[in-house]
Design an enzyme around this catalytic site. Structure first.
Site, short mmCIF file in Angstrom:
data_model
loop_
_atom_site.label_atom_id
_atom_site.label_comp_id
_atom_site.label_asym_id
_atom_site.label_seq_id
_atom_site.Cartn_x
_atom_site.Cartn_y
_atom_site.Cartn_z
N CYS A 164 0.86 -1.18 0.00
CA CYS A 164 0.00 0.00 0.00
C CYS A 164 0.89 1.23 0.00
O CYS A 164 2.04 1.19 0.48
CB CYS A 164 -0.90 -0.02 1.24
SG CYS A 164 -1.87 1.47 1.51
N HIS A 165 0.38 2.35 -0.51
CA HIS A 165 1.17 3.58 -0.55
C HIS A 165 1.59 4.03 0.84
O HIS A 165 2.65 4.65 1.01
CB HIS A 165 0.38 4.69 -1.24
CG HIS A 165 1.21 5.91 -1.51
ND1 HIS A 165 1.26 6.97 -0.63
CD2 HIS A 165 2.03 6.24 -2.53
CE1 HIS A 165 2.07 7.90 -1.11
NE2 HIS A 165 2.56 7.48 -2.26
N THR A 166 0.80 3.68 1.86
CA THR A 166 1.17 4.05 3.24
C THR A 166 2.46 3.38 3.65
O THR A 166 3.30 3.98 4.35
CB THR A 166 0.03 3.66 4.20
OG1 THR A 166 -1.16 4.32 3.79
CG2 THR A 166 0.36 4.08 5.63
N HIS A 188 0.74 -4.05 5.81
CA HIS A 188 -0.50 -4.04 6.59
C HIS A 188 -1.72 -4.50 5.79
O HIS A 188 -2.82 -4.51 6.31
CB HIS A 188 -0.76 -2.65 7.18
CG HIS A 188 -0.94 -1.57 6.15
ND1 HIS A 188 0.11 -1.04 5.45
CD2 HIS A 188 -2.05 -0.94 5.71
CE1 HIS A 188 -0.35 -0.10 4.62
NE2 HIS A 188 -1.66 -0.03 4.75
N GLU A 189 -1.54 -4.89 4.54
CA GLU A 189 -2.62 -5.51 3.77
C GLU A 189 -2.25 -6.97 3.56
O GLU A 189 -1.27 -7.27 2.87
CB GLU A 189 -2.80 -4.83 2.40
CG GLU A 189 -3.38 -3.44 2.48
CD GLU A 189 -3.73 -2.88 1.10
OE1 GLU A 189 -4.38 -1.84 1.03
OE2 GLU A 189 -3.34 -3.49 0.07
N CYS A 225 -12.13 -3.20 19.75
CA CYS A 225 -12.01 -3.85 21.06
C CYS A 225 -13.36 -4.38 21.53
O CYS A 225 -13.43 -5.31 22.32
CB CYS A 225 -11.43 -2.88 22.09
SG CYS A 225 -12.57 -1.57 22.63
N CYS A 252 -15.25 -0.10 24.03
CA CYS A 252 -15.23 1.36 24.16
C CYS A 252 -16.49 1.98 23.56
O CYS A 252 -17.29 1.31 22.89
CB CYS A 252 -13.98 1.94 23.49
SG CYS A 252 -13.99 1.84 21.68
N CYS A 280 -16.76 1.55 19.75
CA CYS A 280 -17.12 0.20 19.31
C CYS A 280 -18.59 -0.10 19.58
O CYS A 280 -19.23 -0.84 18.82
CB CYS A 280 -16.24 -0.83 20.00
SG CYS A 280 -14.53 -0.88 19.36
N CYS A 338 -12.12 2.92 17.22
CA CYS A 338 -11.87 2.29 18.53
C CYS A 338 -10.85 3.09 19.34
O CYS A 338 -9.78 3.45 18.85
CB CYS A 338 -11.37 0.87 18.31
SG CYS A 338 -10.93 -0.02 19.82
N ARG A 364 -7.17 2.24 17.68
CA ARG A 364 -7.09 3.19 16.58
C ARG A 364 -5.65 3.24 16.07
O ARG A 364 -4.69 3.10 16.84
CB ARG A 364 -7.53 4.57 17.05
CG ARG A 364 -7.77 5.57 15.95
CD ARG A 364 -8.28 6.88 16.52
NE ARG A 364 -9.49 6.70 17.33
CZ ARG A 364 -10.17 7.74 17.84
NH1 ARG A 364 -9.77 8.98 17.62
NH2 ARG A 364 -11.26 7.51 18.57
N CYS A 420 -6.97 -2.64 3.79
CA CYS A 420 -6.73 -1.20 3.91
C CYS A 420 -7.40 -0.41 2.80
O CYS A 420 -8.55 -0.03 2.89
CB CYS A 420 -5.23 -0.90 3.96
SG CYS A 420 -4.84 0.86 4.14
N ARG A 477 -2.39 -2.59 -7.22
CA ARG A 477 -1.98 -3.44 -6.10
C ARG A 477 -1.10 -4.56 -6.62
O ARG A 477 -1.40 -5.20 -7.63
CB ARG A 477 -3.19 -4.03 -5.37
CG ARG A 477 -3.84 -3.07 -4.35
CD ARG A 477 -2.88 -2.77 -3.22
NE ARG A 477 -3.44 -1.88 -2.24
CZ ARG A 477 -3.29 -0.56 -2.23
NH1 ARG A 477 -2.64 0.02 -3.22
NH2 ARG A 477 -3.79 0.17 -1.24
#
Length: 448
Positions: free
Chosen positions: A116-118, A138-139, A168, A171, A174, A182, A186, A246, A441
């Site tokens: 991902c670009h992130t 993260h993907e 979670c 909270c 959620c 969350c 988060r 993501c 992707r």
């Protein structure tokens, strides 16, 4: 030829350096009594790989594989990971030690991950405090290998998607039907350790290796907070649905969950990268009749047609603000606009191009920290609505399984987002593709 050895030949591909893994898998697979070895061995390399991929995505394979691997629960696992030692430098394939999950955590075997670009942004360390050495990613899609104390909604062998944000379940966010932000889980891009004890689960010869957004999927095994893991249909192909972790859900949800265009309506999409194309896909699914793509790169327009975009505007081609151009095209403005660039000017244009009385604009892109959104208050008084969204307003554990089912029933098309695939050993090629603007992707096949 012994059956286990024969299966290892069937599993291996030309140039595959991971024969010990193939042999281990073959020992597991040899327990399946109805496999016809002669037929598998007679397949071409491509057909054999397709057959293998279909089989390893089956629940039967993972029942067998993980029953044989149950001895790893509670133990440190040594595996391959692509480690970023310095900002902007190629990732280095290393042998890392992955500690077992602590209370409230899950250890996953990652089978497929995507770039991902992130990942690229933080790998380049632009605009934030660098944190290295680190494992990005993260993907992804994988299988639960073991769970920590107190984890009840997941068990070894479950198919799962790790997500950079979590749920979670306790909270106020959620418990709210209107929020997915969350308090506990988060996204935190600065944190490189686990929440439970502020320690890493990765190390190399005793040196801690930092996590990234709680997922770190550029490793064959990773440890994730259980609230950031969505259990999904085991029949769903992980090499496709992994992209839902993501960017695709971020754009898709911005349209279907927040903008909520009606059938026959008009939608403008600002930015035709992966997130923007996912927003366009959401408009297509919603039945929008006019989907207008807005981008500074005209070469993106042809690809965008696959995602339902049927009109295009390049702001550079006009001598007036693009919001005025769109208003003229649509007799006063579009019904909905989704901004996916992070450009403050694009955000303003997206808001000002929606129709008065009912128009809704949704901001998705992340602006620079010093940017300020400026528009005349009369734009609000004339009943235009401006909204923001995080991860498309999807709650990871609650909502992701249903998104997977949208793909399984043919409503959501994911294959067209995947433009490249590479083996894990060539992960740096995925970075090259993205930096050159060649990929939407790129799927990274772990264990190759």
């Amino acid at each position: 030829m012994p059956r286990a050895m024969a299966m290892s030949v069937c599993l291996s591909r030309p140039g595959d350096a991971r024969m010990p893994r193939a042999l281990a898998m073959s020992a597991c697979l040899s327990r399946v009594g109805d496999i016809r070895m002669s037929r598998a061995l007679a397949m071409t390399d491509d057909n054999r790989h397709a057959w293998l991929k279909k089989f390893i995505n089956s629940a039967l394979f993972y029942h067998l594989f993980f029953s044989d691997m149950s001895s790893t629960a509670g133990q440190v696992i040594k595996c391959k990971a692509a480690v970023a030692w310095e900002a902007g430098k190629p990732l280095v394939m290393e042998e890392v030690e992955v500690a077992p999950p602590e209370a409230g955590e899950v250890r996953l075997k990652i089978l497929y991950t995507s770039l991902c670009h992130t990942d690229v942004y933080f790998w380049e360390a632009k605009g934030q405090t660098p944190l290295f050495p680190r494992i990005f990613g993260h993907e992804a899609g994988g299988i639960v290998e073991s769970v920590g104390e107190g984890v009840t909604h997941l068990k070894p062998g479950d198919h799962a998607l790790p997500v950079f944000t979590g749920e979670c379940g306790e909270c106020a966010h959620c418990k709210s039907e209107e929020s997915n932000m969350c308090d506990l889980l988060r996204i935190n891009t600065d944190r490189g350790v686990m929440i439970h004890d502020s320690q890493t689960r990765f190390s190399i010869k005793g040196q801690p290796i930092y996590h990234f957004v709680g997922t770190s999927t550029f490793s064959e095994y990773t440890v994730v907070h259980a609230g950031c893991v969505a259990k999904v249909n085991p029949a769903a192909p992980l090499d496709k649905i992994c992209v839902l972790s993501c960017g695709i859900c971020t754009g898709l949800g911005a349209t279907v969950n927040v903008a909520k265009p009606k059938p026959g309506s008009s939608v403008a999409i600002f930015g035709l990268g992966a997130v923007g194309l996912a927003a366009a896909e959401g408009a297509r699914i919603s039945g929008a009749s006019r989907i207008i793509g807005v981008d500074l790169v005209s070469s993106r327009f042809e690809e965008a047609k696959k995602f339902g975009v049927n009109e295009f505007v390049n702001p550079k081609d006009h001598d007036k603000p693009v919001q005025e151009v769109i208003a003229e095209m649509t007799n006063g403005g579009v019904d909905r606009a989704v901004e996916c660039t992070g450009s403050i000017q694009a955000m303003i244009s997206a808001f000002e191009c929606v129709h008065d009385g009912w128009g809704v604009a949704v901001l998705v892109g992340v602006p620079n920290k010093d940017d300020a959104f400026k528009t005349h208050p009369v734009n609000f008084l004339n009943e235009r609505t401006l909204k923001g969204t995080f991860y498309g307003n999807y709650k990871p554990r609650t909502d992701l399984p249903s998104v997977v089912e949208q793909y399984m029933n043919g409503e959501l098309e994911l294959d067209k987002f995947i433009t490249h695939t590479v083996p894990f050993s060539e992960i740096n090629k995925a970075f090259d593709y993205m930096l050159k603007g060649e990929s939407i992707r790129c799927i990274i096949r772990m264990g190759e």
